[in-house]
Write an enzyme that holds these catalytic residues in place. Sequence first.
Site, PDB file in Angstrom:
ATOM      1  N   GLY A  79       0.238  -5.300   0.863  1.00  0.00           N
ATOM      2  CA  GLY A  79      -0.763  -5.106  -0.361  1.00  0.00           C
ATOM      3  C   GLY A  79      -0.260  -5.793  -1.617  1.00  0.00           C
TER       4      GLY A  79
ATOM      5  N   ALA B 218       0.595  -1.109  -0.007  1.00  0.00           N
ATOM      6  CA  ALA B 218       0.047  -0.126  -0.014  1.00  0.00           C
ATOM      7  C   ALA B 218       0.850   1.125   0.017  1.00  0.00           C
ATOM      8  CB  ALA B 218      -0.831  -0.084   1.327  1.00  0.00           C
TER       9      ALA B 218
ATOM     10  N   GLU C 269       3.556  -5.785   7.327  1.00  0.00           N
ATOM     11  CA  GLU C 269       2.623  -4.658   7.975  1.00  0.00           C
ATOM     12  C   GLU C 269       2.871  -4.620   9.182  1.00  0.00           C
ATOM     13  OE1 GLU C 269       1.647  -6.894   5.540  1.00  0.00           O
ATOM     14  OE2 GLU C 269       0.353  -6.062   4.261  1.00  0.00           O
TER      15      GLU C 269
ATOM     16  N   GLU D 166      -0.749  -9.502  -1.051  1.00  0.00           N
ATOM     17  CA  GLU D 166      -2.381  -9.526  -1.216  1.00  0.00           C
ATOM     18  C   GLU D 166      -2.835  -9.596  -2.537  1.00  0.00           C
ATOM     19  OE1 GLU D 166      -2.528  -6.642   1.980  1.00  0.00           O
ATOM     20  OE2 GLU D 166      -3.997  -8.280   3.152  1.00  0.00           O
TER      21      GLU D 166
HETATM   22  N1  T1G Z   1       4.608   3.452  -0.023  1.00  0.00           N
HETATM   23  C1  T1G Z   1       5.199   4.659  -0.162  1.00  0.00           C
HETATM   24  N2  T1G Z   1       6.342   4.849  -0.285  1.00  0.00           N
HETATM   25  C2  T1G Z   1       7.357   3.917  -0.259  1.00  0.00           C
HETATM   26  C3  T1G Z   1       6.585   2.683   0.149  1.00  0.00           C
HETATM   27  C4  T1G Z   1       5.418   2.607   0.360  1.00  0.00           C
HETATM   28  N3  T1G Z   1       5.025   1.259   0.625  1.00  0.00           N
HETATM   29  N4  T1G Z   1       7.929   1.656   0.077  1.00  0.00           N
HETATM   30  C5  T1G Z   1       8.846   2.599  -0.149  1.00  0.00           C
HETATM   31  N5  T1G Z   1       8.516   3.719  -0.433  1.00  0.00           N
HETATM   32  C6  T1G Z   1       9.290   4.941  -0.685  1.00  0.00           C
HETATM   33  C7  T1G Z   1      10.472   5.283   0.304  1.00  0.00           C
HETATM   34  O1  T1G Z   1       9.942   6.119   1.419  1.00  0.00           O
HETATM   35  C8  T1G Z   1      11.395   5.839  -0.416  1.00  0.00           C
HETATM   36  O2  T1G Z   1      11.174   7.274  -0.788  1.00  0.00           O
HETATM   37  C9  T1G Z   1      11.524   5.211  -1.957  1.00  0.00           C
HETATM   38  O3  T1G Z   1      10.249   4.339  -1.926  1.00  0.00           O
HETATM   39  C10 T1G Z   1      12.490   4.061  -2.087  1.00  0.00           C
HETATM   40  O4  T1G Z   1      12.359   2.937  -0.694  1.00  0.00           O
HETATM   41  C11 T1G Z   1      -3.260  -3.238   2.859  1.00  0.00           C
HETATM   42  C12 T1G Z   1      -1.619  -1.740   4.719  1.00  0.00           C
HETATM   43  C13 T1G Z   1      10.208  -1.855  -0.980  1.00  0.00           C
HETATM   44  C14 T1G Z   1      12.047  -3.169   0.110  1.00  0.00           C
HETATM   45  O5  T1G Z   1       5.968  -2.217   4.244  1.00  0.00           O
HETATM   46  O6  T1G Z   1      10.201  -2.166   2.667  1.00  0.00           O
HETATM   47  O7  T1G Z   1       0.447  -2.838   2.048  1.00  0.00           O
HETATM   48  O8  T1G Z   1      13.160   8.280   0.339  1.00  0.00           O
HETATM   49  O9  T1G Z   1      14.778   3.554  -0.055  1.00  0.00           O
HETATM   50  O10 T1G Z   1      16.131   0.040   0.135  1.00  0.00           O
HETATM   51  O11 T1G Z   1      -2.239  -4.766   3.927  1.00  0.00           O
HETATM   52  O12 T1G Z   1      11.094   0.381   0.547  1.00  0.00           O
HETATM   53  O13 T1G Z   1      13.212   7.839  -2.107  1.00  0.00           O
HETATM   54  O14 T1G Z   1      11.513   9.720  -1.043  1.00  0.00           O
HETATM   55  O15 T1G Z   1      13.272   1.855   1.144  1.00  0.00           O
HETATM   56  O16 T1G Z   1      15.027  -0.292  -2.314  1.00  0.00           O
HETATM   57  C15 T1G Z   1       3.511  -3.024   3.387  1.00  0.00           C
HETATM   58  C16 T1G Z   1       8.072  -0.748   2.546  1.00  0.00           C
HETATM   59  C17 T1G Z   1       2.882  -1.649   3.200  1.00  0.00           C
HETATM   60  C18 T1G Z   1       7.186  -2.091   2.353  1.00  0.00           C
HETATM   61  C19 T1G Z   1      12.595  -1.201  -1.154  1.00  0.00           C
HETATM   62  N6  T1G Z   1       4.846  -2.280   2.529  1.00  0.00           N
HETATM   63  N7  T1G Z   1       9.188  -0.726   1.761  1.00  0.00           N
HETATM   64  O17 T1G Z   1      13.629  -0.918  -0.518  1.00  0.00           O
HETATM   65  O18 T1G Z   1      14.224   1.516  -1.303  1.00  0.00           O
HETATM   66  S1  T1G Z   1       1.402  -1.681   4.396  1.00  0.00           S
HETATM   67  C20 T1G Z   1       6.029  -2.212   3.228  1.00  0.00           C
HETATM   68  C21 T1G Z   1      10.195  -1.359   1.875  1.00  0.00           C
HETATM   69  C22 T1G Z   1       0.229  -2.675   3.147  1.00  0.00           C
HETATM   70  C23 T1G Z   1      -1.937  -3.579   3.017  1.00  0.00           C
HETATM   71  C24 T1G Z   1      -1.051  -2.799   3.960  1.00  0.00           C
HETATM   72  C25 T1G Z   1      11.322  -1.000   1.157  1.00  0.00           C
HETATM   73  C26 T1G Z   1      11.474  -1.779  -0.225  1.00  0.00           C
HETATM   74  P1  T1G Z   1      12.273   8.149  -0.849  1.00  0.00           P
HETATM   75  P2  T1G Z   1      13.765   2.533  -0.098  1.00  0.00           P
HETATM   76  P3  T1G Z   1      14.957   0.114  -0.892  1.00  0.00           P
END
Ligand code: T1G
Length: 693
Positions: free
Chosen positions: A99, A60, A122, A102
């Site tokens: 997500g 998400a 999450e 999912e």
């Molecule tokens: N949403 C918005 N921005 C995100 C993002 C996300 N999910 N993930 C990363 N970014 C931005 C981050 O802030 C950075 O921005 C840039 O992308 C690069 O990230 C309904 C509720 C995917 C393994 O928890 O673990 O789904 O600093 O530096 O090292 O159930 O990002 O460049 O402006 O980390 O290559 C679940 C979170 C969400 C994954 C990549 N997903 N992200 O790592 O790059 S909750 C997560 C990560 C959800 C549902 C629910 C990592 C990565 P900027 P980065 P990276």
Amino acid sequence: MTLYYEKHGDVAVLAADNPPVNALGQAVRGGLQDGLLRAIGEGALAVLILGRGRTWFAGADIREFGKPRVAPFLPDVCNRIEASPIPVIAAIHGTALGGGLEVALSCHYRLAVPGAKLGLPEVSLGIIPGAGGTQRLPRLTGYEEAIAMISGGRPIPASKALALGLVDRIEEGDPMELGLQYARELLARNAPTRPVSALPPPAPVDFEAAKAQVTRKARGQLSPVAAVDAIAASARMPFFDGLAEERRIFRELMETDQREGLIHAFFAERQVAKLPELNDVSPRPLDMIGVIGGGTMGAGIATAALLARLRVTLVEIDTDALDSARKRIAGNLSGALRRGKISQSHHDEVLSDALSLATGYDALTDADVIIEAVFEDMAIKKQVFAKLEAIAKPGAVLASNTSYLDIDEIAASTSRAPDVIGLHFFSPAHVMRLLEVVVGHQSAADVTATGFALGKRLGKVSVRSGVCDGFIGNRILFAYRTCADHMVLDGASPYQIDRALEAFGFPMGPFAVADLAGLDIGWANRKRLAPDRDPRERVPRYADQLCEGGHFGQKTGRGYYIHDGRTRQENPDVLPLIEAERADLGLSPRAFTDDEITRRYMAAMVNEAARVVEEGIARRPLDVDMVLLMGYGFPRYHGGPLKWADMQGLPGLLEDIHRFAEADDFFWQPSDLLMKLVAQGRVFDDLNKEQTP
Ligand code: T1G
Ligand code: NAD
């Protein structure tokens, strides 16, 4: 355009293009839903979902959290994908997280490339999967694996996903080509749609026992425990009722401070290395690292560099010391091998090729960055820097790993002050993720940039600190440790204090930490500070007495606790020392509640942290939060001390400090910044926003 629709024969391709990580923002969700309808409307026989760029959907869009929700909602999009009358295929590369996984679970067939990672992280954001993950995943993997994946939050590699039945095949190649080929194969054999929700729930497990186990590990974090409840619902309810239960729990967690703290930590971790002063500044080279001193820290720093495949030359005083250093590094590396951090060949190569050891400083003439980690003594450090000045190549970065000493004074003792910087690693340096980049008044911008570049290369979270005694972390530690010492003198026991703070979420209370770090460190520091001490300062003697008795904590087996392997027991000699000291000082001990202990300890921490920001030692409150989270065991779900303070309410904290000051107005002087923020009705996080480039 964030979602492309293309027709390839009978197969409709929906390709997300929402850099950097294809987060499932509103436009992507809408695109998926519209694309699916269009495919069905146009008579496609199968749908292939892909991510363009470096990844499948990483989840998400976290930036949408806390804002008004906009349709279509992800659970509905997932249900519609699953209900599609034509087969939907996921071709996964990069990361399928949250997500993103999912969506994949709602598809009927899943293919992954070998490097892909899949997970439901999450809980690490303080929530649980909210689009069916807790109901669909166990139907594929069974409960045990689903609980481990969802409550643990750690992604798994594609190979494991295949073994668990989470993906149907792994193939090397271009996800689009592989996906189209898979779709054609499925069509050729008239493969049916295969909704995961139609599968029966797997054999139930003892959910109460699983929950108890997760609760123990979670140390007060709510989301991993709530995840077990959501998963358990799938065993007793029909699929769609289970989805509703998941949603209810998800919404409840969305409203918590823990969610807010963890999301703050997520973004702060990515923000912390972004400094306006480093825009357009290129770092100097850092291929060849020199390390001086091969004790605990030098060996750890060398190990960290070797693990990152940098070449390292380490200098010690004599061959015996070199031998010990080599053993320490070899021990660290074999630990990394045992824990699966490196391969056998990486391990062997590093020891035979990448590491050189020497007793003469001449070995460092080629080094790009030289990090000094000798004894914590200004005179010795100055001698080392004088030698470095003579042999280091022009432009080499000269760094000190000092814990407390003045980087400006070290720099001023050389003729190369702009090349000098502090690189403050934390013990064990190859494990702990924090690096304080201590920028002196004369440090050149590209030297600072090199510090950050090195931190990134080593996989550290680097935080900029200005120069002061103890920099950001140890300075704040000194304040809250002092507060703990005062509480002991006034009547609390070290053990009650440790228990109260462990209940707050710290992995160890301050006295257990002191035993781990070595009581001699604090002892030496107290001696160092004694000459300039203000007479109003209250400094306990009992800690010195322990040291005078040869008890330095874990390394001697005895300190505040008696240590036997991993177990600890209260040391019965400690309370009598404390009682004798109270009697000497004429203090009559009073009772403390655990709540008062936590409030005082946190107030001391926040107040000093505010001063560190006010003086510009830390540029932003989030820098302090990262230091405490990454280096001092501060519970991530509280977001860091200043985020925690914001959520508690700054006016209440300031009132506490004023009240504590009635008894000790020397220690409890409220920070100007804290008073200013309260007066203006603002919070620390407002300052983070102002300074974001
Ligand atoms: N949403 C918005 N921005 C995100 C993002 C996300 N999910 N993930 C990363 N970014 C931005 C981050 O802030 C950075 O921005 C840039 O992308 C690069 O990230 C309904 C509720 C995917 C393994 O928890 O673990 O789904 O600093 O530096 O090292 O159930 O990002 O460049 O402006 O980390 O290559 C679940 C979170 C969400 C994954 C990549 N997903 N992200 O790592 O790059 S909750 C997560 C990560 C959800 C549902 C629910 C990592 C990565 P900027 P980065 P990276
Ligand atoms: P240590 O006593 O384990 O190691 C110091 C090493 O430096 C010894 O092996 C010694 O032989 C070597 N040495 C001394 N003088 C030397 C010289 N002139 N040339 C080459 N080698 C020399 O100490 P440590 O715990 O590794 O600490 C080193 C530095 O790191 C100190 O400044 C300390 O404050 C800092 N530090 C320590 C920690 C920690 O937790 N131990 C954490 C962060 C920073």
